[in-house]
Every structure is written in structure tokens, then in C-alpha cells.
Write a protein that holds these residues in place. Sequence first.
Motif, PDB file in Angstrom:
ATOM      1  N   ALA A   1      64.444 -32.509 -32.129  1.00 14.48           N
ATOM      2  CA  ALA A   1      65.807 -31.962 -32.195  1.00 14.48           C
ATOM      3  C   ALA A   1      66.162 -31.440 -33.579  1.00 14.48           C
ATOM      4  O   ALA A   1      66.848 -30.412 -33.702  1.00 14.48           O
ATOM      5  N   SER A   2      65.713 -32.122 -34.621  1.00 13.26           N
ATOM      6  CA  SER A   2      66.071 -31.694 -35.977  1.00 13.26           C
ATOM      7  C   SER A   2      65.440 -30.367 -36.360  1.00 13.26           C
ATOM      8  O   SER A   2      65.846 -29.746 -37.349  1.00 13.26           O
ATOM      9  N   GLN A   3      64.460 -29.943 -35.582  1.00  9.63           N
ATOM     10  CA  GLN A   3      63.752 -28.687 -35.871  1.00  9.63           C
ATOM     11  C   GLN A   3      64.185 -27.554 -34.944  1.00  9.63           C
ATOM     12  O   GLN A   3      63.524 -26.521 -34.878  1.00  9.63           O
ATOM     13  N   ILE A   4      65.275 -27.751 -34.238  1.00  5.36           N
ATOM     14  CA  ILE A   4      65.798 -26.727 -33.325  1.00  5.36           C
ATOM     15  C   ILE A   4      67.182 -26.310 -33.798  1.00  5.36           C
ATOM     16  O   ILE A   4      68.059 -27.144 -33.993  1.00  5.36           O
ATOM     17  N   THR A   5      67.366 -24.998 -33.982  1.00  9.38           N
ATOM     18  CA  THR A   5      68.653 -24.455 -34.426  1.00  9.38           C
ATOM     19  C   THR A   5      69.206 -23.497 -33.382  1.00  9.38           C
ATOM     20  O   THR A   5      68.526 -22.541 -32.987  1.00  9.38           O
ATOM     21  N   PHE A   6      70.422 -23.765 -32.926  1.00  7.48           N
ATOM     22  CA  PHE A   6      71.128 -22.838 -32.045  1.00  7.48           C
ATOM     23  C   PHE A   6      71.980 -21.926 -32.930  1.00  7.48           C
ATOM     24  O   PHE A   6      72.969 -22.365 -33.524  1.00  7.48           O
ATOM     25  N   VAL A   7      71.607 -20.664 -33.015  1.00 12.74           N
ATOM     26  CA  VAL A   7      72.314 -19.705 -33.862  1.00 12.74           C
ATOM     27  C   VAL A   7      73.597 -19.243 -33.191  1.00 12.74           C
ATOM     28  O   VAL A   7      74.602 -18.972 -33.842  1.00 12.74           O
ATOM     29  N   GLY A   8      73.578 -19.143 -31.864  1.00 10.08           N
ATOM     30  CA  GLY A   8      74.715 -18.608 -31.130  1.00 10.08           C
ATOM     31  C   GLY A   8      74.596 -17.109 -30.950  1.00 10.08           C
ATOM     32  O   GLY A   8      73.557 -16.504 -31.207  1.00 10.08           O
ATOM     33  N   SER A   9      75.688 -16.501 -30.526  1.00  8.55           N
ATOM     34  CA  SER A   9      75.705 -15.062 -30.296  1.00  8.55           C
ATOM     35  C   SER A   9      75.813 -14.310 -31.619  1.00  8.55           C
ATOM     36  O   SER A   9      76.499 -14.752 -32.540  1.00  8.55           O
ATOM     37  N   THR A  10      75.128 -13.184 -31.711  1.00  8.82           N
ATOM     38  CA  THR A  10      75.201 -12.351 -32.897  1.00  8.82           C
ATOM     39  C   THR A  10      75.207 -10.895 -32.480  1.00  8.82           C
ATOM     40  O   THR A  10      74.564 -10.525 -31.485  1.00  8.82           O
ATOM     41  N   ARG A  11      75.917 -10.077 -33.213  1.00  8.77           N
ATOM     42  CA  ARG A  11      75.996  -8.654 -32.873  1.00  8.77           C
ATOM     43  C   ARG A  11      74.638  -7.981 -32.999  1.00  8.77           C
ATOM     44  O   ARG A  11      74.343  -7.019 -32.300  1.00  8.77           O
ATOM     45  N   ASP A  12      73.802  -8.479 -33.905  1.00 14.51           N
ATOM     46  CA  ASP A  12      72.508  -7.844 -34.130  1.00 14.51           C
ATOM     47  C   ASP A  12      71.449  -8.904 -34.412  1.00 14.51           C
ATOM     48  O   ASP A  12      71.400  -9.470 -35.510  1.00 14.51           O
TER      49      ASP A  12
END
Length: 359
Positions: A230-241
Motif C-alpha cells: 500500500a505504501s508504494q501505491i499512489t492515487f493521483v486522481g483526475s488530471t487535465r493532462d
Amino acid sequence: MRVLHILNHTRRLNGHVHAAVDLACAQIKLGHQVYLASEGGDFDTLLKAKGIETLFIGHERKIPSLLRALSRLSSYIKKYDIDIVHAHMMTSAVIAFPVCKLRRVPLITTVHNEFEKSATLMGLGTRVIAVSDVVGASMRRRGVPQSKLKVVLNGTIGSSRSEGRSEEPKPLRSPSILFVGGLHPRKGLPDLFDAFETVHRSFPTAHLYIVGDGPFREEYKARAAALESASQITFVGSTRDPYPYMLGADIFVLPSHADPAPLVLSEAREAGCAVIGSSVDGIPQLLEDGEAGLLVPPRDPAALARMLGHLLEAPERIADWRQKSQFRIEHLTIERVARETLEVYYSAMPRGKAVPLAT
């Protein structure tokens, strides 16, 4: 040629919208007059800047709304002397079909989401464009005759949407694995979580980045949080680009269960990622049947883990597949898509009607 595209809306983060906007802008560059009718959205400013007039047509699936849409589309075709109507979604095709018949204007439909049952209605077109060979075969099985069906493989390179985008790679923690897409089951993200959990045991410094949003976001976050990795997983979310994330990533993974011709693979290859994709629908064709990217069976986390491990254990393999991602990359340009689409238009025109050729 005077072309009217019709689609539900022009909001971001919808593959069929991106494809339609890219195509319309490319057709303008080739010297054609282009209009786009929809309920509007994020891309209207870009379309206006490129000289594409945006028109309003409601797509609410209620009788009064549909009747207004029929009347409005008919008036647009007459007012702008439209040569071709190009519908990109089922509701658009249903609205356009009777009007095009009445006005004697060819209707072109593009099948973007072949996995939906309603895709059969795209067969209403005078010509039907499939976005990959697999989609074309599916539409033939649904009864669309070969004589009206044409495959035009998706491509995004050189699109107007990419103008002015950042070319600065995101500083991701290497070795980095990237997923970009909608957070829903069709994209196979749980398979990637399971594969990454396996990989983490041998490569604990590997990091997984998830770029995108969707209805299963919270469920997927909870699933990832329960993993040892889990510590090595990043949810960035939505991004325009998402392109800067692709530029910064070592490995791009698309573990889809169904994906007719995902635009994101064109973008990942343009960014020079080493690419892994599931061998389903249009993904193999977009990866040149394994010459421009690695293929794994869909719904097989163990096979995906083995492929990730194969790359991670030897950095030179990642570098090799980065280079291989450029194999026949020129075939994924939006200009090629536009020219092939125009050929479909010409084939649908009534005999004897003169239209200007593309420049």
C-alpha cells in the motif's frame, strides 16, 4: 466538404469525445468546413479557437427533447448545406438517421464502444467506421455488411488537444509503473493491484501510480490500502493532462478486460513508455501485435506479475521496450485518421455530387 459531427457532449475524460474533437480539428487543418453539434462541454473553447462552429442539440432520451433535436438537426443541415453528418454515439446516430434520410445526406457512424449492446444501432449509418479490426469483426457479426464497414484505427499524435501541453516529465519514484484510465471494472485495475502485490515482494522499491477517476475510486482505494504494498501505491486522481506522468514513467500498464481502441496507448507510446497491455480487443493492434509493446492475457494477474518482474529485474529491458514503443509510431497520427475518415466520406457521397478533395 462541409461536415457536421454530432455527439452527446464535449466534456473531458471521455474517449469518444477526445476522438471526435481530435478528428474535427484535424479536418479543419485539411481545409474542410467543420461543425460540431452537442450539448456542449469543456472542449467548446478549443473548437471555437480552431474555427469549428459549435451548435446545440439536446440528447435527453425523452420524446419532447428528441423531437426538438430532430428539428434542430434538420435546420442545421439545411442552413449550413451539410455534405456529411458524422455521429459518434448511439443517441446521436438515432437522432441523425431519420433526418439524414429526409435530407438525403450520408450518415457516417463511428463505433467507439463496441462492448455495449446498443452499438448495434450504429449500423444505421450509410457507412460505419470501426476503431479497430476487432470492432469491425464484431460489427460484421452483428449484421453490418462488409460493403458499408470500414476500419480506421484510432490515433492521437499531433492532435489539437496536445498543443501547449507540458513536456516536463513528472518526477516519479523509479522504477515507476503507471496506469491511466477510468476507475471502473472494464479497465482491470484490480488485476494490476494483485500483480503489483506479487511484484512488490521481489522489487520493494517499485512504485505504482494510478491516474484517473471513476465510480469505483473509493472501493479501489480501500482495496489498495489493504495490501502489503500500500505504501508504494499512489492515487493521483483526475488530471487535465496525464502526458507528463507518461513522460516520467518507466512502465505503462493497461490491464483492460474490454477496450475497443484505447487512445491512451497512442499517448503512452508517443511518450516513450515501455508498454504492457492485455491481449484483448484493439489493444494488440495498437501495440503492433507485440512489436511495440508487451501483451499479457486479460484477467490474469499472475501473468501480468511475471511480465512486470521480467522488466524490473533488468533495467536494460525497460530501455529496450521504450525504444520498441516507437515502432511504426507514425501510424498513430491524427492526420492519418482524418485522411482515412475523409476517404470513407467520399465513398458515401451520392454519385455525381462534387466535393473538394483534402489538401
